[in-house]
Design a protein around this motif. Structure first.
Motif, short mmCIF file in Angstrom:
data_model
loop_
_atom_site.label_atom_id
_atom_site.label_comp_id
_atom_site.label_asym_id
_atom_site.label_seq_id
_atom_site.Cartn_x
_atom_site.Cartn_y
_atom_site.Cartn_z
N ALA A 62 9.54 -29.47 15.07
CA ALA A 62 10.49 -28.97 16.06
C ALA A 62 11.82 -29.69 15.98
CB ALA A 62 9.91 -29.12 17.47
N VAL A 63 11.81 -30.94 15.57
CA VAL A 63 13.05 -31.73 15.49
C VAL A 63 13.86 -31.39 14.24
CG1 VAL A 63 13.96 -34.08 15.34
CG2 VAL A 63 12.11 -33.59 16.90
N LYS A 64 13.19 -30.89 13.20
CA LYS A 64 13.91 -30.53 11.97
C LYS A 64 14.86 -29.39 12.26
CE LYS A 64 10.32 -31.69 8.63
NZ LYS A 64 9.37 -31.12 7.66
N PRO A 65 16.15 -29.55 11.95
CA PRO A 65 17.09 -28.47 12.23
C PRO A 65 16.94 -27.31 11.23
CG PRO A 65 18.22 -30.29 11.16
CD PRO A 65 16.80 -30.74 11.41
N LEU A 66 17.24 -26.13 11.71
CA LEU A 66 17.27 -24.97 10.83
C LEU A 66 18.58 -24.99 10.05
CD1 LEU A 66 15.95 -22.22 13.28
CD2 LEU A 66 14.68 -23.41 11.51
N LYS B 81 14.94 -21.07 23.15
CA LYS B 81 13.62 -20.44 23.29
C LYS B 81 12.53 -21.50 23.47
CE LYS B 81 10.38 -17.25 21.16
NZ LYS B 81 10.20 -16.18 20.19
N LEU B 82 12.60 -22.59 22.73
CA LEU B 82 11.60 -23.64 22.86
C LEU B 82 11.65 -24.29 24.23
CD1 LEU B 82 9.33 -25.28 21.58
CD2 LEU B 82 11.06 -26.78 20.59
N ALA B 83 12.85 -24.56 24.74
CA ALA B 83 12.98 -25.16 26.07
C ALA B 83 12.43 -24.22 27.14
CB ALA B 83 14.44 -25.50 26.36
N ASN B 84 12.75 -22.93 27.04
CA ASN B 84 12.22 -21.95 28.00
C ASN B 84 10.71 -21.84 27.90
OD1 ASN B 84 14.33 -20.76 29.59
ND2 ASN B 84 15.15 -19.89 27.70
N THR B 85 10.18 -21.86 26.68
CA THR B 85 8.74 -21.77 26.47
C THR B 85 8.02 -22.95 27.10
OG1 THR B 85 9.04 -20.51 24.43
CG2 THR B 85 6.93 -21.64 24.71
N ALA C 87 15.23 -17.75 14.17
CA ALA C 87 14.67 -18.56 15.26
C ALA C 87 13.26 -18.10 15.59
CB ALA C 87 15.55 -18.49 16.50
N ASP C 88 13.04 -16.81 15.67
CA ASP C 88 11.70 -16.27 15.95
C ASP C 88 10.71 -16.61 14.84
OD1 ASP C 88 11.98 -15.17 18.48
OD2 ASP C 88 12.65 -13.23 17.72
N SER C 89 11.20 -16.70 13.62
CA SER C 89 10.31 -17.02 12.49
C SER C 89 9.67 -18.39 12.65
CB SER C 89 11.10 -16.98 11.17
OG SER C 89 11.51 -15.66 10.91
N SER C 90 10.34 -19.31 13.32
CA SER C 90 9.76 -20.64 13.51
C SER C 90 8.62 -20.63 14.53
CB SER C 90 10.84 -21.65 13.91
OG SER C 90 11.42 -21.32 15.13
N PHE C 91 8.44 -19.52 15.24
CA PHE C 91 7.35 -19.38 16.22
C PHE C 91 6.28 -18.39 15.74
CE2 PHE C 91 11.03 -20.68 18.70
CZ PHE C 91 10.50 -21.72 19.45
N ARG C 92 6.32 -18.04 14.47
CA ARG C 92 5.43 -17.01 13.93
C ARG C 92 3.95 -17.35 14.11
NH1 ARG C 92 7.32 -15.70 8.54
NH2 ARG C 92 8.88 -14.58 9.70
N TYR C 93 3.55 -18.57 13.86
CA TYR C 93 2.14 -18.96 13.96
C TYR C 93 1.91 -19.88 15.15
CZ TYR C 93 2.23 -16.99 9.32
OH TYR C 93 2.41 -16.14 8.27
N LEU D 185 11.52 -34.31 23.11
CA LEU D 185 12.44 -33.25 22.70
C LEU D 185 13.57 -33.02 23.70
CD1 LEU D 185 9.85 -30.59 21.50
CD2 LEU D 185 11.34 -31.99 20.06
N PHE D 186 13.20 -32.89 24.99
CA PHE D 186 14.14 -32.42 25.99
C PHE D 186 14.27 -33.30 27.22
CE2 PHE D 186 12.49 -28.43 23.98
CZ PHE D 186 13.65 -28.08 23.33
N GLY D 187 13.70 -34.48 27.21
CA GLY D 187 13.80 -35.39 28.35
C GLY D 187 15.21 -35.97 28.46
#
Length: 172
Positions: A48-52, A64-68, A107-113, A129-131
């Motif tokens: 998750a920390v690795k940038p796209l 999306k990750l923060a909302n999830t 972005a959606d591809s990173s949530f595929r699995y 991640l978000f604290g």
């Protein structure tokens, strides 16, 4: 856009929770060793920390990750002021047209699995991640009273471990 994403995530959470109530079990004990706030031991956190490669896709993935995590992790809530500041700083509103659609696809591809195991590990590392000193986007999540990462809000169903997240809405 953000409110639509939140409402889709909430709908997905309700569906998943209803489907998993009867078959909810305790997650496997061997997961707990790697469910930390340290990317050296938590593979999902390290990923998750690795940038796209695409900065627009990275922005959409972080939102999306923060909302999830705010929706699916117990003890976590989204700090709307921090989210707005992040979206302003990353020029979220300037991502338009074809560039937006391409970024949304990446972005959606990173949530595929994405499955329960990934969710559990990301919930455990949500503070990392978000604290307040978050390594991905500081302050996007308010993490429970203990200040540590949480656990998924729903139970574990080994017969159906996938967590289906709604795709990021495309713009025409």
């Amino acid at each position: 856009m953000a409110s639509h994403l939140r409402s889709c995530l909430l709908a997905a959470l309700v569906t998943i929770a209803c489907a998993g109530i009867a078959a909810a079990e305790e997650m496997p004990a061997f997961w707990k060793k790697s469910m930390t706030g340290d990317p050296a031991t938590n593979h999902y956190l390290a990923e998750a920390v690795k940038p796209l490669d695409n900065p627009d896709a990275q922005t959409l993935r972080v939102v999306k990750l923060a909302n999830t995590l705010a929706t699916l992790c117990s003890g976590a809530s989204l700090d709307k002021k921090a989210l707005y500041a992040y979206m302003t700083a990353t020029r979220f509103a300037e991502i338009k047209g074809k560039a937006y659609n391409e970024a949304a696809f990446l972005a959606d591809s990173s949530f595929r699995y994405f499955d329960y195991r990934a969710l559990a590990h990301l919930c455990a590392g949500s503070a990392y991640l978000f604290g307040p000193q978050g390594h991905l986007a500081p302050g996007l999540l308010e993490i429970g009273k203990a200040g540590k990462g949480g656990r998924p809000a729903m139970g574990y169903d080994p017969a159906n471990p996938l967590v289906i997240l709604p795709p990021i809405a495309r713009k025409s």
